[in-house]
Design a protein around this motif. Sequence first.
Motif, short mmCIF file in Angstrom:
data_model
loop_
_atom_site.label_atom_id
_atom_site.label_comp_id
_atom_site.label_asym_id
_atom_site.label_seq_id
_atom_site.Cartn_x
_atom_site.Cartn_y
_atom_site.Cartn_z
N ASP A 12 0.84 -1.20 0.00
CA ASP A 12 0.00 0.00 0.00
C ASP A 12 0.88 1.25 0.00
OD1 ASP A 12 -2.35 -1.45 0.07
OD2 ASP A 12 -2.65 -1.24 2.23
N THR A 14 0.87 5.46 -0.09
CA THR A 14 0.09 6.69 0.03
C THR A 14 0.94 7.83 -0.51
OG1 THR A 14 -0.99 5.82 2.00
CG2 THR A 14 -1.20 8.18 1.61
N GLY A 36 -0.02 -4.36 3.05
CA GLY A 36 -1.47 -4.25 2.97
C GLY A 36 -2.18 -5.49 2.49
N ASN A 41 -3.89 -5.93 7.29
CA ASN A 41 -4.30 -4.79 8.11
C ASN A 41 -4.92 -5.26 9.42
OD1 ASN A 41 -3.56 -3.27 5.91
ND2 ASN A 41 -5.64 -2.96 5.16
N ARG A 90 0.36 -3.54 -6.08
CA ARG A 90 0.44 -2.27 -5.36
C ARG A 90 -0.96 -1.66 -5.31
NH1 ARG A 90 3.94 -2.06 -9.45
NH2 ARG A 90 6.16 -2.28 -9.00
N THR A 91 -1.26 -0.94 -4.24
CA THR A 91 -2.41 -0.04 -4.25
C THR A 91 -1.85 1.35 -3.98
OG1 THR A 91 -2.97 0.08 -1.90
CG2 THR A 91 -3.76 -1.87 -3.12
N GLN A 104 -7.97 6.50 -5.53
CA GLN A 104 -7.38 5.17 -5.31
C GLN A 104 -7.09 4.50 -6.65
OE1 GLN A 104 -7.06 4.12 -2.01
NE2 GLN A 104 -5.89 2.36 -2.75
N ASN A 106 -5.78 0.67 -7.87
CA ASN A 106 -5.50 -0.68 -7.37
C ASN A 106 -5.06 -1.60 -8.50
OD1 ASN A 106 -6.32 0.07 -4.76
ND2 ASN A 106 -8.45 -0.36 -5.26
N THR A 245 -9.89 4.86 5.43
CA THR A 245 -9.15 3.69 4.96
C THR A 245 -8.78 2.80 6.15
OG1 THR A 245 -8.21 5.04 3.22
CG2 THR A 245 -7.15 2.92 3.61
#
Lengths: 305, 305
Positions: A12, A14, A36, A41, A90-91, A104, A106, A245
């Motif tokens: 993940d 950001t 992630g 999580n 990956r996100t 987002q 994804n 999130t």
Amino acid sequence: MILTVTLNTALDLTYRVRSLRPHASHRVSEVIERPGGKGVNVSRVLAALGHEVTVTGFTGGGTGRAVRDMLSGMPRLTDALLPAAGATRRTIAVVDELSGDTTQLNEPGPQISPTEWGAFLDRYEELLPGVSAVALCGSLPPGVPVGAYANLVRDARSHGVPVLLDTSGEPLRRAVAARPDIVKPNADELAELTGSHDPLRATQDARRRGAHTVVASLGPKGLLAATPEGRWHAVPPAPEHGNPTGAGDSAVAGLLSGLVDRLPWPDRLARAVALSAATVRAPAAGEFDHAAYEELLAQVSVTAT
Amino acid sequence: MILTVTLNTALDLTYRVRSLRPHASHRVSEVIERPGGKGVNVSRVLAALGHEVTVTGFTGGGTGRAVRDMLSGMPRLTDALLPAAGATRRTIAVVDELSGDTTQLNEPGPQISPTEWGAFLDRYEELLPGVSAVALCGSLPPGVPVGAYANLVRDARSHGVPVLLDTSGEPLRRAVAARPDIVKPNADELAELTGSHDPLRATQDARRRGAHTVVASLGPKGLLAATPEGRWHAVPPAPEHGNPTGAGDSAVAGLLSGLVDRLPWPDRLARAVALSAATVRAPAAGEFDHAAYEELLAQVSVTAT
């Protein structure tokens, strides 16, 4: 020890940008990397609460190595992930500095081969006997049969291990019929499963389809639970402003934590709602603030419905 | 052997989405990974043309490992990259299926320590004696002194190695004064350097500032060159429709290739323009179509100005 299954783990990312504008070029001012996938999580929150957790599922490629490197530094967390030939997806969450809103992106995740899937089933069978609860979380990567969660639910139940399921669509529909102990859909997932947009009616309907307990997450309106012991609605003291999130994953961690601690249902729901709200309030996506959690826990209202 | 310097290498990702909408969630239908950074792109084109190329600069972290893994499979390309403690940046090009337009997200790149910079200078000194030409390409990562390219230009010239520079802003301004053999700014970079938006006047001005030859890239209008032997304007037969990513890097590769092959300036410019147009025409960003290149090479018009 709690077991979490994340078949489609993720790296993940950001990204912070000033303001995302389609077809323009953007300088990313800050990059945050986290391991992630829903089950990962959930595991991080469980470990932060003091539980021993084992993580299984697939990782592959350089992105998978990054996920495992980050997990290896976390206390109370055991890595039982299996290798996949394809790379972990990956996100990317692109956060606008100006609006605070998030866009987002994804990646789909690697193709899982029949051999890899067979290796996972063997690993799952090995792990189940030592486990107090199991959580099956998130989407299925390409190549995993759509009935996978239904099989994993049956395996867990045949070992007497309580199983919580958090997924959507056809994998949810099939697995509900295998009689999981708990399913935790959100309002959209529940409506898709049952055809009803009335959460109270839909949670009852999902129980009739096979789930022993249905806990529907209603966003800022908290959790609605239909259990063999009764029905409850748990709500936070006020809507939280922040990044939602990971709030659903924190709720799952709260439900599992309350399950293995043998709390009565109202206390499990309070724990789940407080963790979820504390996650929204935290500055980094998917983290939670311990002090906020303790404060919120005393303020959640749980009423029988 | 040609040496290319990429101080801020990149892992270039291309994402295909249906249509990018800010604050929505997107499923990425296709992910393409390429080793990137301007000098790396130049090297791939040079190697495809049949030249032996050595790549130096910095890579680090899992992203850096991915870049080196991809380079290791490429013929005629030697990896002389140095390790950095920080991770190689990612760049993400999000391509809309509906419009064909691209949104770019660029990570800043790792901080380079004084020790790492010192190690690079040693490596550069070791490599220069065996080299037929050197290309200094792209932005400087954080921590590298703004006068870095000026020093690298002087070093190359003191070894009698011709040096081409493709950068912008203050690093370009400083390095031009160190008298590089060729600079290749685009129209915006040239205007920023000279204050003039008239490309003919600006190329002349950039020569007065120290560059022996200035080759300005004017996008679909081709290349404008001011050299000690004369001035030329080279234009492609028609504007190409497609993805211009990497077209400038292909032009640099064409100029270097023509330099080491000792072509007269008009032939070097024709090669650079044909490669650049063939890159725009290719379906994947930064690739070029050999057949298109051969066809375009015969059609480029070069006129003295």
